[in-house]
Design a protein around this motif. Structure first.
Motif, PDB file in Angstrom:
ATOM      1  N   GLU A 121     -17.510  35.881  27.516  1.00 58.28           N
ATOM      2  CA  GLU A 121     -16.906  36.533  26.351  1.00 58.28           C
ATOM      3  C   GLU A 121     -17.379  37.982  26.236  1.00 58.28           C
ATOM      4  OE1 GLU A 121     -17.765  34.083  23.003  1.00 58.28           O
ATOM      5  OE2 GLU A 121     -16.138  32.662  23.454  1.00 58.28           O
ATOM      6  N   SER A 163      -7.295  39.664  19.641  1.00 58.09           N
ATOM      7  CA  SER A 163      -8.003  40.932  19.437  1.00 58.09           C
ATOM      8  C   SER A 163      -7.158  41.876  18.585  1.00 58.09           C
ATOM      9  CB  SER A 163      -8.312  41.588  20.784  1.00 58.09           C
ATOM     10  OG  SER A 163      -7.121  41.986  21.431  1.00 58.09           O
ATOM     11  N   GLN A 198     -12.375  34.774  21.381  1.00 57.13           N
ATOM     12  CA  GLN A 198     -11.915  34.080  22.584  1.00 57.13           C
ATOM     13  C   GLN A 198     -12.148  32.578  22.403  1.00 57.13           C
ATOM     14  OE1 GLN A 198     -13.492  35.745  26.146  1.00 57.13           O
ATOM     15  NE2 GLN A 198     -12.209  34.525  27.515  1.00 57.13           N
ATOM     16  N   VAL A 249     -11.396  48.554  19.754  1.00 59.42           N
ATOM     17  CA  VAL A 249     -11.282  47.123  19.445  1.00 59.42           C
ATOM     18  C   VAL A 249     -12.113  46.833  18.204  1.00 59.42           C
ATOM     19  CG1 VAL A 249     -11.702  44.790  20.261  1.00 59.42           C
ATOM     20  CG2 VAL A 249     -10.951  46.545  21.869  1.00 59.42           C
ATOM     21  N   LEU A 292     -11.886  44.818  27.747  1.00 59.91           N
ATOM     22  CA  LEU A 292     -10.797  45.180  26.823  1.00 59.91           C
ATOM     23  C   LEU A 292     -11.114  46.485  26.097  1.00 59.91           C
ATOM     24  CD1 LEU A 292      -8.106  44.379  25.500  1.00 59.91           C
ATOM     25  CD2 LEU A 292      -9.427  43.150  23.764  1.00 59.91           C
ATOM     26  N   SER A 293     -12.346  46.659  25.677  1.00 61.70           N
ATOM     27  CA  SER A 293     -12.739  47.886  24.977  1.00 61.70           C
ATOM     28  C   SER A 293     -12.573  49.101  25.877  1.00 61.70           C
ATOM     29  CB  SER A 293     -14.192  47.786  24.499  1.00 61.70           C
ATOM     30  OG  SER A 293     -14.334  46.751  23.554  1.00 61.70           O
ATOM     31  N   TYR A 310     -12.393  40.730  17.975  1.00 61.71           N
ATOM     32  CA  TYR A 310     -12.254  40.053  19.280  1.00 61.71           C
ATOM     33  C   TYR A 310     -12.709  38.609  19.134  1.00 61.71           C
ATOM     34  CZ  TYR A 310     -12.754  39.012  24.268  1.00 61.71           C
ATOM     35  OH  TYR A 310     -12.638  38.456  25.515  1.00 61.71           O
ATOM     36  N   TYR A 355     -14.843  41.205  26.319  1.00 58.95           N
ATOM     37  CA  TYR A 355     -14.816  42.219  25.257  1.00 58.95           C
ATOM     38  C   TYR A 355     -15.032  43.612  25.834  1.00 58.95           C
ATOM     39  CZ  TYR A 355     -16.368  45.012  21.305  1.00 58.95           C
ATOM     40  OH  TYR A 355     -16.515  46.018  20.383  1.00 58.95           O
ATOM     41  N   VAL A 365      -7.347  34.821  24.099  1.00 54.65           N
ATOM     42  CA  VAL A 365      -8.052  35.934  23.445  1.00 54.65           C
ATOM     43  C   VAL A 365      -7.211  36.459  22.292  1.00 54.65           C
ATOM     44  CG1 VAL A 365      -8.947  38.279  23.718  1.00 54.65           C
ATOM     45  CG2 VAL A 365      -9.277  36.578  25.545  1.00 54.65           C
ATOM     46  N   THR A 410      -6.840  46.121  17.906  1.00 56.03           N
ATOM     47  CA  THR A 410      -7.251  47.446  18.361  1.00 56.03           C
ATOM     48  C   THR A 410      -6.671  48.503  17.427  1.00 56.03           C
ATOM     49  OG1 THR A 410      -7.298  46.733  20.656  1.00 56.03           O
ATOM     50  CG2 THR A 410      -7.166  49.098  20.263  1.00 56.03           C
TER      51      THR A 410
END
Length: 271
Positions: free
Chosen positions: A170, A209, A193, A188, A177-178, A191, A174, A207, A211
Motif C-alpha cells: 500500500e 483515491s 486500498q 493525492v 500514484l503521488s 488514498y 500511494y 484503489v 487528487t
C-alpha cells in the motif's frame, strides 16, 4: 629253535609296537573328543547364559552364527562386543516401533503388527530385518483428507505471508500514484486500498483515491490543450530546423562543385 625263537621274539616285538601305537591313537582320539565335547559344552553353556540374560536371544529375535558364538565363548573381548549389541536390541526395537507408528499415521493408517529380527554372521556383522503391517482406520484421516489438509495449511501460510506484505504494498502504491499525479500538477489527498481473496486463492486489489489540482475542469482542460499545442510546436520547429540544415548542406555542396570547376576547367568533377 633258534630261528623259531627269533621269529617268536620278532612277533612279540611287532605285536607290542602295534599295541602301543594303537593305544596312543586311541588316547589322542579320546583327547580330541574330550576337547570337542568340552568346547561344545562351553558353547552351549555360553548360549544358555545369553538366553537367560537377553530376552531377544531367548525368544529367537536374534540368531547367532555357531562359529561366532564359539569364538565369543572363548574370547572375552568378542563376548563383550556381542553382549553390547544384544543389550541395544530392545532400544533399537522400540525406536523402530515408534517410527512404524508415525509412518502409519502419516498415510492415514493404523499399525497392526511390527516385528524385528537380527541375524549375526560368523564375523559379527548384524543384519536387521523389520516387518510392518498396517490397515486403514475410520478413526484416522485418509490419504485424500491428509492431502487436502496439507494444501489448506499451505494456502493459509501463503495468505498469512501475503497479509504481512500488505502495508508495504500500500505504501508503494500511494508513492507511485503521488509521483504520477504530481507530474500532472495534482496532490493525492485521499488514498485507500482494499483486498479481496477469491475462492480460487487469487487476490484482487481496488484503489480509491482523491487528487486535488487547485484548478477547475475547464482550466485543467485548457492547460492540457496548451501543453499539447506547445509540444506540437516544438516538434514542428525541430522538423523545420532539420529541413533548413539539409538545404544548407546541399547549397554548400553545389558551391564547392562550382569552385572546383572554376579552378580545374578541364576536369569534369561532380561533388
Amino acid at each position: 629253535m633258534g630261528i623259531s625263537g627269533i621269529g617268536s621274539n620278532s612277533s612279540n616285538v611287532y605285536q607290542g609296537a602295534y599295541a602301543s601305537q594303537k593305544n596312543g591313537a586311541a588316547r589322542k582320539a579320546e583327547s580330541k573328543s574330550t576337547e570337542t565335547k568340552n568346547a561344545v559344552s562351553v558353547q552351549e553353556g555360553y548360549y544358555s547364559y545369553l538366553q537367560k540374560n537377553y530376552d531377544c536371544v531367548k525368544n529367537g529375535s536374534v540368531a547367532i552364527s555357531g562359529t561366532y558364538l564359539k569364538e565369543c565363548a572363548g574370547n572375552p573381548e568378542k563376548a563383550k562386543e556381542l553382549e553390547e549389541s544384544l543389550a541395544f536390541f530392545k532400544e533399537g526395537y522400540e525406536s523402530g516401533l515408534r517410527s512404524a507408528r508415525a509412518n502409519a499415521r502419516a498415510i492415514g493408517a493404523r499399525l497392526v503388527n511390527y516385528s524385528e529380527s537380527w541375524s549375526i554372521d560368523n564375523t559379527g556383522n548384524i543384519t536387521m530385518m523389520a516387518s510392518t503391517t498396517v490397515t486403514s482406520d475410520d478413526s484416522i484421516k485418509g490419504w485424500r483428507e491428509l492431502e487436502e489438509e496439507r494444501e489448506e495449511k499451505l494456502k493459509a501460510k501463503e495468505l498469512e505471508d501475503f497479509l504481512k506484505k500488505i502495508p508495504e504494498l500500500e505504501r508503494q502504491g500511494y508513492e507511485q500514484l503521488s509521483a504520477r499525479n504530481k507530474a500532472l500538477g495534482g496532490t493525492v489527498t485521499y488514498y485507500q486500498q482494499t483486498w479481496t481473496v477469491n475462492e480460487d486463492g487469487s487476490i484482487q486489489s481496488t484503489v480509491y483515491s482523491v487528487t486535488e489540482t487547485g484548478m477547475t475542469n475547464a482550466e485543467r482542460m485548457k492547460k492540457n490543450m496548451e501543453e499539447r499545442l506547445e509540444k506540437q510546436a516544438e516538434k514542428k520547429a525541430e522538423g523545420k530546423k532539420v529541413k533548413e540544415q539539409k538545404r544548407e548542406e546541399e547549397r554548400q555542396a553545389k558551391k564547392m562543385e562550382v569552385d572546383i570547376k572554376k579552378t580545374f576547367p578541364k576536369f569534369d568533377i561532380t561533388v
